[in-house]
Design an enzyme around this catalytic site. Structure first.
Site, mmCIF file in Angstrom:
data_model
loop_
_atom_site.group_PDB
_atom_site.id
_atom_site.type_symbol
_atom_site.label_atom_id
_atom_site.label_comp_id
_atom_site.label_asym_id
_atom_site.label_seq_id
_atom_site.Cartn_x
_atom_site.Cartn_y
_atom_site.Cartn_z
ATOM 1 N N LYS A 13 1.039 -1.001 -0.148
ATOM 2 C CA LYS A 13 0.479 -0.041 -0.056
ATOM 3 C C LYS A 13 0.702 1.039 -0.096
ATOM 4 O O LYS A 13 0.692 1.749 -0.863
ATOM 5 C CB LYS A 13 -1.040 0.024 1.096
ATOM 6 C CG LYS A 13 -2.201 -1.682 1.071
ATOM 7 C CD LYS A 13 -3.540 -1.168 2.424
ATOM 8 C CE LYS A 13 -2.081 -0.797 3.894
ATOM 9 N NZ LYS A 13 -1.890 -2.605 4.296
ATOM 10 N N ARG A 88 -9.623 0.917 8.691
ATOM 11 C CA ARG A 88 -8.854 0.218 9.008
ATOM 12 C C ARG A 88 -10.240 -1.025 10.287
ATOM 13 O O ARG A 88 -10.173 -2.293 10.250
ATOM 14 C CB ARG A 88 -7.662 0.593 9.807
ATOM 15 C CG ARG A 88 -6.692 -0.883 9.075
ATOM 16 C CD ARG A 88 -5.257 -0.407 9.940
ATOM 17 N NE ARG A 88 -4.962 -0.985 9.869
ATOM 18 C CZ ARG A 88 -3.138 -0.658 9.195
ATOM 19 N NH1 ARG A 88 -3.112 0.539 8.812
ATOM 20 N NH2 ARG A 88 -1.989 -0.977 9.050
ATOM 21 N N ARG A 127 10.786 -5.277 4.875
ATOM 22 C CA ARG A 127 11.197 -4.557 5.193
ATOM 23 C C ARG A 127 12.403 -2.986 5.426
ATOM 24 O O ARG A 127 12.294 -3.151 6.567
ATOM 25 C CB ARG A 127 9.498 -3.740 5.345
ATOM 26 C CG ARG A 127 9.088 -2.122 5.551
ATOM 27 C CD ARG A 127 7.863 -2.061 4.891
ATOM 28 N NE ARG A 127 6.692 -2.352 6.121
ATOM 29 C CZ ARG A 127 5.577 -2.026 6.077
ATOM 30 N NH1 ARG A 127 4.777 -1.829 5.605
ATOM 31 N NH2 ARG A 127 4.845 -3.098 7.621
ATOM 32 N N ARG A 159 11.109 -1.236 10.912
ATOM 33 C CA ARG A 159 10.384 -0.843 11.492
ATOM 34 C C ARG A 159 10.290 -1.213 12.834
ATOM 35 O O ARG A 159 10.304 -2.946 12.833
ATOM 36 C CB ARG A 159 8.922 -1.074 10.989
ATOM 37 C CG ARG A 159 8.439 0.105 10.280
ATOM 38 C CD ARG A 159 7.113 0.083 9.263
ATOM 39 N NE ARG A 159 6.547 -0.467 10.085
ATOM 40 C CZ ARG A 159 4.734 -0.428 9.009
ATOM 41 N NH1 ARG A 159 4.797 -0.191 8.300
ATOM 42 N NH2 ARG A 159 3.964 -0.657 10.008
ATOM 43 N N ARG A 170 -0.512 -8.711 13.447
ATOM 44 C CA ARG A 170 -1.117 -7.888 12.556
ATOM 45 C C ARG A 170 -1.727 -8.522 11.740
ATOM 46 O O ARG A 170 -2.896 -7.710 10.899
ATOM 47 C CB ARG A 170 0.348 -6.752 12.394
ATOM 48 C CG ARG A 170 0.265 -6.083 13.036
ATOM 49 C CD ARG A 170 2.267 -5.105 12.825
ATOM 50 N NE ARG A 170 1.784 -4.688 11.755
ATOM 51 C CZ ARG A 170 3.170 -4.888 10.839
ATOM 52 N NH1 ARG A 170 3.747 -5.451 11.388
ATOM 53 N NH2 ARG A 170 3.199 -3.792 9.414
HETATM 54 P P1 ADP Z 1 0.932 -1.554 7.853
HETATM 55 O O1 ADP Z 1 2.186 -0.150 6.260
HETATM 56 O O2 ADP Z 1 2.235 -2.765 8.040
HETATM 57 O O3 ADP Z 1 -0.298 -1.521 6.767
HETATM 58 P P2 ADP Z 1 0.255 0.930 8.838
HETATM 59 O O4 ADP Z 1 2.087 1.456 8.618
HETATM 60 O O5 ADP Z 1 -0.020 1.100 7.744
HETATM 61 O O6 ADP Z 1 0.980 -0.500 8.456
HETATM 62 O O7 ADP Z 1 -0.125 0.625 10.346
HETATM 63 C C1 ADP Z 1 1.028 1.001 11.274
HETATM 64 C C2 ADP Z 1 0.387 0.400 12.520
HETATM 65 O O8 ADP Z 1 -0.292 2.209 12.796
HETATM 66 C C3 ADP Z 1 -0.462 -0.780 13.032
HETATM 67 O O9 ADP Z 1 -0.126 -1.738 12.817
HETATM 68 C C4 ADP Z 1 -1.761 -0.114 13.780
HETATM 69 O O10 ADP Z 1 -1.459 0.448 15.154
HETATM 70 C C5 ADP Z 1 -1.677 1.512 13.295
HETATM 71 N N1 ADP Z 1 -2.347 2.763 12.756
HETATM 72 C C6 ADP Z 1 -2.636 2.718 11.639
HETATM 73 N N2 ADP Z 1 -3.681 2.814 11.217
HETATM 74 C C7 ADP Z 1 -4.826 2.841 11.880
HETATM 75 C C8 ADP Z 1 -5.791 3.069 11.796
HETATM 76 N N3 ADP Z 1 -6.704 3.699 10.268
HETATM 77 N N4 ADP Z 1 -6.730 2.692 12.462
HETATM 78 C C9 ADP Z 1 -6.106 2.464 13.736
HETATM 79 N N5 ADP Z 1 -4.796 2.153 14.355
HETATM 80 C C10 ADP Z 1 -4.249 2.073 12.766
HETATM 81 P P1 ADP Z 2 2.338 -2.021 3.347
HETATM 82 O O1 ADP Z 2 2.146 -0.529 2.822
HETATM 83 O O2 ADP Z 2 1.313 -2.715 2.095
HETATM 84 O O3 ADP Z 2 1.892 -2.730 4.604
HETATM 85 P P2 ADP Z 2 4.741 -1.697 1.758
HETATM 86 O O4 ADP Z 2 4.778 -0.389 0.402
HETATM 87 O O5 ADP Z 2 4.704 -0.696 3.247
HETATM 88 O O6 ADP Z 2 3.598 -2.388 2.029
HETATM 89 O O7 ADP Z 2 5.162 -2.715 1.447
HETATM 90 C C1 ADP Z 2 6.089 -3.922 2.145
HETATM 91 C C2 ADP Z 2 7.484 -4.318 1.371
HETATM 92 O O8 ADP Z 2 7.253 -4.480 0.367
HETATM 93 C C3 ADP Z 2 8.589 -3.019 0.826
HETATM 94 O O9 ADP Z 2 9.792 -3.769 1.704
HETATM 95 C C4 ADP Z 2 8.094 -2.843 0.073
HETATM 96 O O10 ADP Z 2 9.543 -2.634 -0.574
HETATM 97 C C5 ADP Z 2 7.783 -4.424 -1.355
HETATM 98 N N1 ADP Z 2 7.386 -4.414 -2.373
HETATM 99 C C6 ADP Z 2 6.215 -3.437 -2.101
HETATM 100 N N2 ADP Z 2 5.893 -4.411 -3.180
HETATM 101 C C7 ADP Z 2 6.386 -5.020 -3.655
HETATM 102 C C8 ADP Z 2 6.184 -5.861 -4.913
HETATM 103 N N3 ADP Z 2 5.672 -5.287 -6.261
HETATM 104 N N4 ADP Z 2 7.441 -6.906 -4.995
HETATM 105 C C9 ADP Z 2 8.450 -6.946 -3.796
HETATM 106 N N5 ADP Z 2 8.312 -6.111 -2.533
HETATM 107 C C10 ADP Z 2 7.094 -5.120 -2.487
#
Ligand code: ADP
Ligand code: ADP
Length: 216
Positions: A13, A88, A127, A159, A170
């Site tokens: 994302k 979420r 990541r 992270r 998660r």
């Molecule tokens: P990921 O990229 O792995 O999907 P995020 O960066 O979006 O994770 O979120 C990291 C953490 O921040 C989540 O595990 C949660 O604790 C908090 N968080 C982010 N967005 C929300 C939301 N919309 N509602 C509640 N908690 C959130």
């Molecule tokens: P999210 O926000 O959904 O948690 P991220 O954008 O942070 O996901 O991506 C999670 C990990 O996967 C990062 O290390 C990123 O570089 C890698 N990644 C994202 N898209 C791709 C893809 N199409 N192929 C391989 N790795 C990817």
């Protein structure tokens, strides 16, 4: 264009959000990024959010929604936005819908990034994020031998919540709380699924193709 990205942690994302938002010239609003900025800044919001984030749980809705309401009220979000990581759960989606309605707005489209669990775990485990520009990297897929950002030279970090046991939790939280949004937005008739496997650029192309019919 008012757009939401949904998908499990690690679906890509954040990675896709940077390109899509820049292609559409709209602000990318990532609740995870805003929480992490508050944690590093040592604010009260950051202190509160950290306890939930470290466990891999969702930050309470009232805190998250107030933060999003403030952000969406800013000038740059009046003509469109891309939400990454919000809503979420269904209550957040309902409040978002009501909030936008009060402002005479509505979501145009929700993109679901579809990728299987094994790939998600591989992506999260490798990541790394740039501490300076926030760009997202992957140790294996981007062949990161050093700990520096290729774009700005900033130091990369892993992270706290990308540890194995937190990742597992998660993913459970996603299945129980966030996955029902897919049916919720399908019912609203604004959900489009995008295959999020394969190279980053190909996923971006698929996403932009899905968005095109809605850009008018
Ligand atoms: P990921 O990229 O792995 O999907 P995020 O960066 O979006 O994770 O979120 C990291 C953490 O921040 C989540 O595990 C949660 O604790 C908090 N968080 C982010 N967005 C929300 C939301 N919309 N509602 C509640 N908690 C959130
Ligand atoms: P999210 O926000 O959904 O948690 P991220 O954008 O942070 O996901 O991506 C999670 C990990 O996967 C990062 O290390 C990123 O570089 C890698 N990644 C994202 N898209 C791709 C893809 N199409 N192929 C391989 N790795 C990817």
């Amino acid at each position: 264009m008012r757009l939401v990205l949904v998908g499990p942690p690690g679906a890509g994302k954040g990675t896709q959000a940077q390109y899509i938002a820049s292609n559409l010239s709209i602000p990318k609003i990532s609740t995870g990024d805003i929480f992490r900025a508050n944690v590093s800044g040592g604010t009260e919001l950051g202190k509160l959010a950290k306890t939930y984030m470290d466990r891999g749980d969702l930050v309470p809705d009232e805190v998250t929604i107030a933060m999003v309401r403030d952000r969406l009220s800013e000038d740059d979000a009046q003509d469109g936005f891309l939400l990454d990581g919000f809503p979420r759960n269904v209550p957040q989606a309902e409040i978002l819908r009501d909030m936008l309605k009060d402002w005479g707005q509505a979501l145009d489209l929700v993109l679901e990034l579809v990728v299987d669990d094994d790939e998600v775990v591989r992506r999260l485990a490798g990541r790394r994020t740039c501490s300076q520009c926030g760009r997202i990297w992957h140790v294996e897929f981007d062949d990161k031998k050093d700990d520096r950002c290729d774009v700005c030279g900033g130091a990369l970090f892993q992270r706290d919540d990308d540890k194995e046991e937190t990742i597992r939790h998660r993913l459970e939280v996603y299945q129980v709380q966030t996955a029902p949004l897919v049916a919720y937005y399908a019912d609203e008739g604004i959900l489009v699924g995008v295959d999020a496997t394969g190279p980053v650029e190909e996923v971006t192309e698929r996403a932009m193709e899905a968005i095109r019919p809605f850009t008018g």
